[in-house]
Scaffold this motif. Structure first.
Motif, PDB file in Angstrom:
ATOM      1  N   CYS A 186      46.603  41.488  21.611  1.00  0.00           N
ATOM      2  CA  CYS A 186      45.367  41.395  20.822  1.00  0.00           C
ATOM      3  C   CYS A 186      45.334  42.471  19.743  1.00  0.00           C
ATOM      4  O   CYS A 186      44.988  42.193  18.584  1.00  0.00           O
ATOM      5  CB  CYS A 186      44.152  41.525  21.739  1.00  0.00           C
ATOM      6  N   ALA A 187      45.693  43.702  20.110  1.00  0.00           N
ATOM      7  CA  ALA A 187      45.712  44.781  19.124  1.00  0.00           C
ATOM      8  C   ALA A 187      46.752  44.515  18.042  1.00  0.00           C
ATOM      9  O   ALA A 187      46.518  44.775  16.855  1.00  0.00           O
ATOM     10  CB  ALA A 187      45.999  46.113  19.816  1.00  0.00           C
ATOM     11  N   ALA A 188      47.915  43.988  18.430  1.00  0.00           N
ATOM     12  CA  ALA A 188      48.968  43.685  17.465  1.00  0.00           C
ATOM     13  C   ALA A 188      48.532  42.575  16.504  1.00  0.00           C
ATOM     14  O   ALA A 188      48.807  42.637  15.296  1.00  0.00           O
ATOM     15  CB  ALA A 188      50.244  43.279  18.197  1.00  0.00           C
ATOM     16  N   LEU A 189      47.849  41.556  17.027  1.00  0.00           N
ATOM     17  CA  LEU A 189      47.389  40.452  16.179  1.00  0.00           C
ATOM     18  C   LEU A 189      46.417  40.948  15.120  1.00  0.00           C
ATOM     19  O   LEU A 189      46.566  40.645  13.924  1.00  0.00           O
ATOM     20  CB  LEU A 189      46.735  39.375  17.039  1.00  0.00           C
ATOM     21  N   LEU A 190      45.420  41.723  15.521  1.00  0.00           N
ATOM     22  CA  LEU A 190      44.435  42.228  14.568  1.00  0.00           C
ATOM     23  C   LEU A 190      45.073  43.167  13.552  1.00  0.00           C
ATOM     24  O   LEU A 190      44.803  43.101  12.351  1.00  0.00           O
ATOM     25  CB  LEU A 190      43.318  42.951  15.317  1.00  0.00           C
ATOM     26  N   THR A 191      45.958  44.052  14.032  1.00  0.00           N
ATOM     27  CA  THR A 191      46.617  44.994  13.128  1.00  0.00           C
ATOM     28  C   THR A 191      47.492  44.266  12.118  1.00  0.00           C
ATOM     29  O   THR A 191      47.466  44.560  10.914  1.00  0.00           O
ATOM     30  CB  THR A 191      47.459  45.994  13.926  1.00  0.00           C
ATOM     31  N   GLY A 192      48.285  43.322  12.597  1.00  0.00           N
ATOM     32  CA  GLY A 192      49.166  42.577  11.701  1.00  0.00           C
ATOM     33  C   GLY A 192      48.405  41.761  10.683  1.00  0.00           C
ATOM     34  O   GLY A 192      48.782  41.704   9.497  1.00  0.00           O
ATOM     35  N   MET A 193      47.309  41.122  11.103  1.00  0.00           N
ATOM     36  CA  MET A 193      46.500  40.355  10.155  1.00  0.00           C
ATOM     37  C   MET A 193      45.912  41.276   9.093  1.00  0.00           C
ATOM     38  O   MET A 193      45.815  40.909   7.918  1.00  0.00           O
ATOM     39  CB  MET A 193      45.383  39.627  10.911  1.00  0.00           C
ATOM     40  N   GLY A 194      45.513  42.479   9.509  1.00  0.00           N
ATOM     41  CA  GLY A 194      44.995  43.428   8.536  1.00  0.00           C
ATOM     42  C   GLY A 194      46.035  43.834   7.515  1.00  0.00           C
ATOM     43  O   GLY A 194      45.761  43.893   6.308  1.00  0.00           O
ATOM     44  N   PHE A 240      34.915  46.198   3.551  1.00  0.00           N
ATOM     45  CA  PHE A 240      34.495  44.796   3.487  1.00  0.00           C
ATOM     46  C   PHE A 240      35.648  43.832   3.746  1.00  0.00           C
ATOM     47  O   PHE A 240      35.630  42.696   3.264  1.00  0.00           O
ATOM     48  CB  PHE A 240      33.856  44.506   2.123  1.00  0.00           C
ATOM     49  N   ILE A 241      36.620  44.250   4.532  1.00  0.00           N
ATOM     50  CA  ILE A 241      37.751  43.357   4.788  1.00  0.00           C
ATOM     51  C   ILE A 241      37.327  42.141   5.606  1.00  0.00           C
ATOM     52  O   ILE A 241      37.881  41.046   5.461  1.00  0.00           O
ATOM     53  CB  ILE A 241      38.899  44.119   5.487  1.00  0.00           C
ATOM     54  N   ILE A 242      36.306  42.288   6.439  1.00  0.00           N
ATOM     55  CA  ILE A 242      35.878  41.165   7.272  1.00  0.00           C
ATOM     56  C   ILE A 242      35.265  40.059   6.417  1.00  0.00           C
ATOM     57  O   ILE A 242      35.350  38.869   6.760  1.00  0.00           O
ATOM     58  CB  ILE A 242      34.884  41.642   8.355  1.00  0.00           C
ATOM     59  N   THR A 243      34.655  40.415   5.276  1.00  0.00           N
ATOM     60  CA  THR A 243      34.105  39.380   4.395  1.00  0.00           C
ATOM     61  C   THR A 243      35.223  38.616   3.703  1.00  0.00           C
ATOM     62  O   THR A 243      35.080  37.421   3.413  1.00  0.00           O
ATOM     63  CB  THR A 243      33.168  39.989   3.345  1.00  0.00           C
ATOM     64  N   GLY A 244      36.348  39.298   3.413  1.00  0.00           N
ATOM     65  CA  GLY A 244      37.500  38.610   2.840  1.00  0.00           C
ATOM     66  C   GLY A 244      38.057  37.582   3.796  1.00  0.00           C
ATOM     67  O   GLY A 244      38.381  36.444   3.408  1.00  0.00           O
ATOM     68  N   PHE A 245      38.169  37.948   5.065  1.00  0.00           N
ATOM     69  CA  PHE A 245      38.608  36.974   6.062  1.00  0.00           C
ATOM     70  C   PHE A 245      37.587  35.854   6.195  1.00  0.00           C
ATOM     71  O   PHE A 245      37.952  34.679   6.343  1.00  0.00           O
ATOM     72  CB  PHE A 245      38.809  37.660   7.412  1.00  0.00           C
TER      73      PHE A 245
END
Length: 501
Positions: free
Chosen positions: A88-96, A368-373
């Motif tokens: 889970c941590a790897a998925l979020l980090t990689g997507m970022g 504001f990276i969450i708004t980009g997603f």
């Protein structure tokens, strides 16, 4: 009378039994996470340049190296750890990382200026792989995995931290206070004094201070929870603590006020005070502490709003952002409004990876990276991302429930709650649920301090979950006293509490 409490709960392991380590499950989930990251980045590249080149797979493949190394480290140093936390941590980090790199394709990688001409096949050649914020974030990932390895390698037992609780607490207070006493030229950003800048590099000490204070709070509450649980007056059906027992809460409340006064940051103040009150509730199971904590914080926030122009501006933008959109004078709500427009444009399913315009939002790669997603993967995709956070938080709480010692229980629960509170504060801010604060989105946002600190949290949760899930060897000492029996006993799965007086 001092009581040392050790809890033996239903860990699911019997002495002398063989237990699956679930590392194969972890590897399968990690490979799935890497596949999702690669697919998202490839889709962005196709949308932006209308072609797929061999370089599009380079960054996801580079990301797979530190994450697979982390998996090997868990196999070696924490073989019984929870198999969900690392993927889970790897998925979020990689997507970022890949999303930040996607923003590099439409911004000048050196001056961070919007350049739509780069989002073409020809312009792509002007954005080398090893340039821009995306690759810098990748190097932060590498450093994070190095720290992850050090924690797993040297911290064989999480209870070692309790031996240095007061030292860690003092160090945490120093880190929190340091930006406040430094000149504004090297510590202030957007009105809040949270940083320490050294030339081109900057560090946010509060991200690391929360881990140190977490260890101290856990130790303190284990030692004092019997006193803090004593009954006092009963008001509206709730039993409130005695007046003399309010001292530690008032002390932490005072420290939070000082953060508001000198650093002008509501988010950090909320995080520290909320962390302590939540751990106090977990330790004592007294609802009255939550009521007292909320009352104290609301009072402090109202007082701070009346004193500080920075907070007044944030509240005004939150209350009516549309009237301040493109304001020529005074505060402007462009950042919040552009983020809301982007998420509204994305709708339910999103515009598609690489097909939105998240670069129009100021600080699109950080705050504001969450708004980009939200614009590119829509409400459904963003909800799925939040569910990944919930899985990390839930597994952290589960590790706390399973571990036998009270210190580990509070440490795991506090770490999970801190991450959950941080996600709530930043997502609530960008969606106009609450006023904006200076907190970052864990794992996703650009910046080294937040990423390193959150990977340290993951390492700590993995260590605690390994201790909780590891079957005790026959004849080995069991936390709380005694030794593990040679044969399974019918009480092995019964929740028991051993109290030493």
């Amino acid at each position: 009378m001092t009581a040392s409490v050790s809890v033996s709960g239903p860990t699911g392991a019997t002495s002398g039994s063989r237990r699956r380590t679930r590392r194969g499950t972890e590897l399968a989930l990690l490979l799935l996470a890497l596949l999702i990251i690669m697919g998202f980045y490839a889709a962005c590249d196709i949308a932006l340049t209308q072609q797929v080149t061999s370089s599009v797979f380079m960054l996801p493949l580079l990301l797979s190296i530190p994450f697979l190394i982390a998996h090997v480290l868990v196999r070696a140093f924490a073989p019984y750890a929870d198999p969900i936390l690392l993927p889970c941590a790897a998925l979020l980090t990689g997507m970022g990382v890949v999303f930040i790199r996607r923003l590099d394709l439409v911004n000048d990688p050196y001056d961070n200026i919007l350049r739509p001409d780069l989002a073409t096949a020809a312009g792509r050649a002007e954005v080398p792989l090893f340039s821009g914020q995306g690759i810098r974030q990748y190097w932060y990932v590498v450093i994070a995995i190095i720290l992850f390895a050090l924690v797993l390698g040297f911290l064989k037992d999480h209870r070692i931290l309790s031996r240095y609780a007061y030292t860690l607490g003092l160090a945490g207070l120093i880190l929190v206070a340091l930006p406040a006493v430094l000149p504004a030229s090297i510590s202030e950003v957007n009105g809040s004094k949270l940083w320490i800048r050294f030339g081109a590099f900057s560090v946010q000490p509060s991200e690391f201070a929360k881990l140190l204070l977490l260890s101290f709070f856990s130790y303190y509450l284990v030692r004092k929870r019997e006193v803090l649980s004593l009954e006092g007056k009963k008001i509206l059906g709730m039993v409130f603590p005695r007046g003399r027992d309010l001292a530690p809460v008032l002390a932490v409340w005072g420290a939070s006020i000082l953060i508001l006064v000198f650093e002008k940051d509501l988010g950090t103040s909320l995080m520290y005070f909320g962390l302590f009150v939540s751990m106090l509730y977990i330790a004592t199971e007294r609802t009255s502490w939550i009521v007292i904590g909320l009352g104290l914080f609301v009072g402090a926030a109202v007082l701070a709003h009346s004193l500080f122009e920075n907070l007044q501006t944030r509240v005004a933008i939150w209350a009516d952002p549309w009237s301040l959109y493109h304001a020529q004078e005074g505060p402007s709500s462009d950042q919040l409004v552009e983020g809301l427009i982007g998420m509204g444009t994305g709708g339910l399913f999103g515009t598609g990876p690489g097909q939105g315009q998240p670069e129009k939002v100021p600080y699109a790669s950080s705050d504001f990276i969450i708004t980009g997603f939200g614009e590119e993967i829509g409400l459904i995709g963003t909800t799925a991302m939040l569910l990944v956070y919930m899985m990390i938080i839930g597994r952290g709480i589960k590790a706390g429930l399973m571990v036998r010692d009270a210190f580990g229980k509070l440490l795991a629960a506090g770490a999970a709650f801190t991450m959950g509170l941080q996600v709530f504060v930043i997502v609530g801010g960008v969606t106009k649920l609450i006023p904006l604060t200076g907190l970052t989105t864990p794992f996703l946002s650009y910046g080294g301090s937040s990423l390193l600190a959150n990977w340290l949290v993951i390492a700590l949760l993995i260590r605690i979950s390994d201790t909780a899930r590891r079957p005790p060897a026959a004849g080995a000492p069991v936390p709380g006293g005694g030794t593990g029996p040679a044969k399974p006993d019918r009480l092995d799965h019964a929740p028991t509490e051993v109290i030493k007086l």
